[in-house]
Design an enzyme around this catalytic site. Structure first.
Site, PDB file in Angstrom:
ATOM      1  CD  GLU A 171      -2.946  -0.827   2.441  1.00 14.00           C
ATOM      2  OE1 GLU A 171      -2.784   0.161   3.196  1.00 14.00           O
ATOM      3  OE2 GLU A 171      -3.828  -1.675   2.610  1.00 14.00           O
ATOM      4  CB  CYS A 192       1.436   7.502   3.774  1.00 10.67           C
ATOM      5  SG  CYS A 192       1.596   6.354   5.156  1.00 10.67           S
ATOM      6  CB  CYS A 241      -1.948   1.511   7.368  1.00 10.40           C
ATOM      7  SG  CYS A 241      -0.556   0.868   6.446  1.00 10.40           S
ATOM      8  CB  CYS A 269       3.799  -4.843  10.212  1.00  7.59           C
ATOM      9  SG  CYS A 269       4.732  -4.083  11.564  1.00  7.59           S
ATOM     10  CB  CYS A 275      -1.712  -2.083  13.677  1.00  3.70           C
ATOM     11  SG  CYS A 275      -1.000  -1.831  12.045  1.00  3.70           S
ATOM     12  CB  CYS A 325       0.616  -2.687  17.003  1.00  3.42           C
ATOM     13  SG  CYS A 325       2.352  -2.209  17.155  1.00  3.42           S
TER      14      CYS A 325
END
Length: 372
Positions: free
Chosen positions: A117, A130, A356, A137, A144, A141
């Site tokens: 993205e 961005c 995101c 990832c 997220c 978290c």
């Protein structure tokens, strides 16, 4: 000068699709994008061209935005035929989603078929991109969307630089600001991120002071970044005012106590002379109470820093909620009253799949549903 005006190729393949032209051997070759003018000069000399051709190739890659060496018409047809298979390193637009406020989120298909993205965020005076630094990832978290999708691999320098060129081409407007706040943890891919910062600065002409690198904090890596003596802004994703709450939200915080993270941030300020920005996502009734504001102010008192409060952007995978505007304003005022530099950043593009990682996940789900 803006990059090439050719319309990016629209694709509708699945996340794991690979084009017929991308063999494993070709993907292993390091593309030209992301290389400096000196490196490109060395490359053209190795391929039988005079040194001045390096500057021309640099202009065609970074200013004209070529996607193939076949497009470089200042080179002879014979030479272009000889090197036509060598990759420039550009992605293709897999999907494009525009919000009413003008924010555009892109899914970009890389040379190996994987999807990342990038987001273009326009305003009257600037165009911010961005960018992602990883595919997925590994930090996990809890709030997220990207972390919910797992981790695949780090991005290469050229794959980061390509995101900026793609957005610039699509908007037909020069990019002014870069934030490394997309998919991934930048400081788990430090070498490529540093390479991208230098290329975006030296090859595309975006000032380092217009770039922000965001991290949840990796032990020792903030100091490594400081040693580079770059003029970027460091943004640390704090999201909690005490260690227990931060550990609940960010699993990696178990190995990196808040006190140690803040000590490393203080070292960053001393080494670079630049203040640190602290990102703090406000989660309703979890970290947005008066006592949390008081704790945060106590931790940051006397710190050369700035706090960005970010009202939470809900995702379907968890039950966290966005706080009321009154709660946000109250938290903000309490920090101001205690002498903490603070601002509120309301997210752009709050419509469908805004967080995101959500757009990528939703398109993957659509692909699976269609194939079923």
């Amino acid at each position: 000068m803006l990059a090439a005006t050719t319309e990016p190729q629209l694709e509708s393949k699945s996340d794991n699709a690979r084009s017929d032209d991308d063999s494993p051997q070709e993907i292993a070759v390091v593309p030209l994008l992301g290389r400096s003018i000196e490196a490109l000069t060395e490359w053209v000399i190795q391929h039988g061209q005079p040194a001045y051709r390096g500057k021309q190739l640099h202009q065609w890659i970074y200013q004209k935005g070529i996607r193939s060496l076949d497009e470089v018409t200042v080179f002879s047809k014979k030479w272009r035929a000889e090197v036509s298979g060598f990759p420039v390193g550009r992605s293709h637009i897999h999907h494009r989603s525009e919000s009413p406020d003008g924010t555009i989120k892109y899914l970009l298909r890389l040379r190996d078929g994987l999807i990342i993205e990038a987001v273009g965020i326009p305003s009257d005076k600037r165009l911010t991109v961005c960018v992602s630094s990883q595919i997925g990832c590994p930090m996990g978290c809890d709030f997220c969307a990207t972390g919910k999708g797992g981790f695949t691999r780090n991005l290469e320098t050229y794959e980061i630089v390509d995101q900026v060129l793609t957005v610039q081409e699509d908007f037909q407007r020069r990019v002014s600001n870069i934030v490394f706040m997309g998919m991934g943890e930048p400081l788990l891919n430090t070498e490529a991120v540093i390479g991208a910062v230098r290329s975006l600065n030296q090859d595309i002409g975006i000032g380092q002071r217009m770039m922000t690198v965001s991290t949840v904090g990796i032990p020792g890596h903030i100091r490594r970044l400081a040693e580079q003596q770059m003029q970027i802004t460091l943004a640390v994703s704090l999201h909690a005012s005490n260690q227990a709450l931060r550990t609940r939200l960010i699993p990696s915080a178990k190995q990196y106590p808040l006190s140690a993270l803040l000590d490393e941030c203080r070292d960053y300020v001393k080494m670079t002379g630049r203040r640190v920005t602290f990102e703090y996502i406000l989660l309703a009734d979890l970290n947005d109470r008066s006592e949390h504001a008081a704790e945060l102010a106590s931790e940051l008192r006397g710190f050369q820093s700035h706090v960005n409060l970010i009202p939470y952007n809900p995702i379907s995978e968890v039950d966290y909620q966005r706080p009321s505007r009154a709660r946000v304003e109250g938290f903000t005022q309490q920090l101001k009253d205690k002498g903490i530099a603070v601002s509120v950043r309301y997210s752009r593009g709050l419509e469908k799949d805004a967080a995101c990682g959500q757009l990528r996940a939703s398109k993957a789900a659509e692909t699976i549903s269609t194939a079923s």
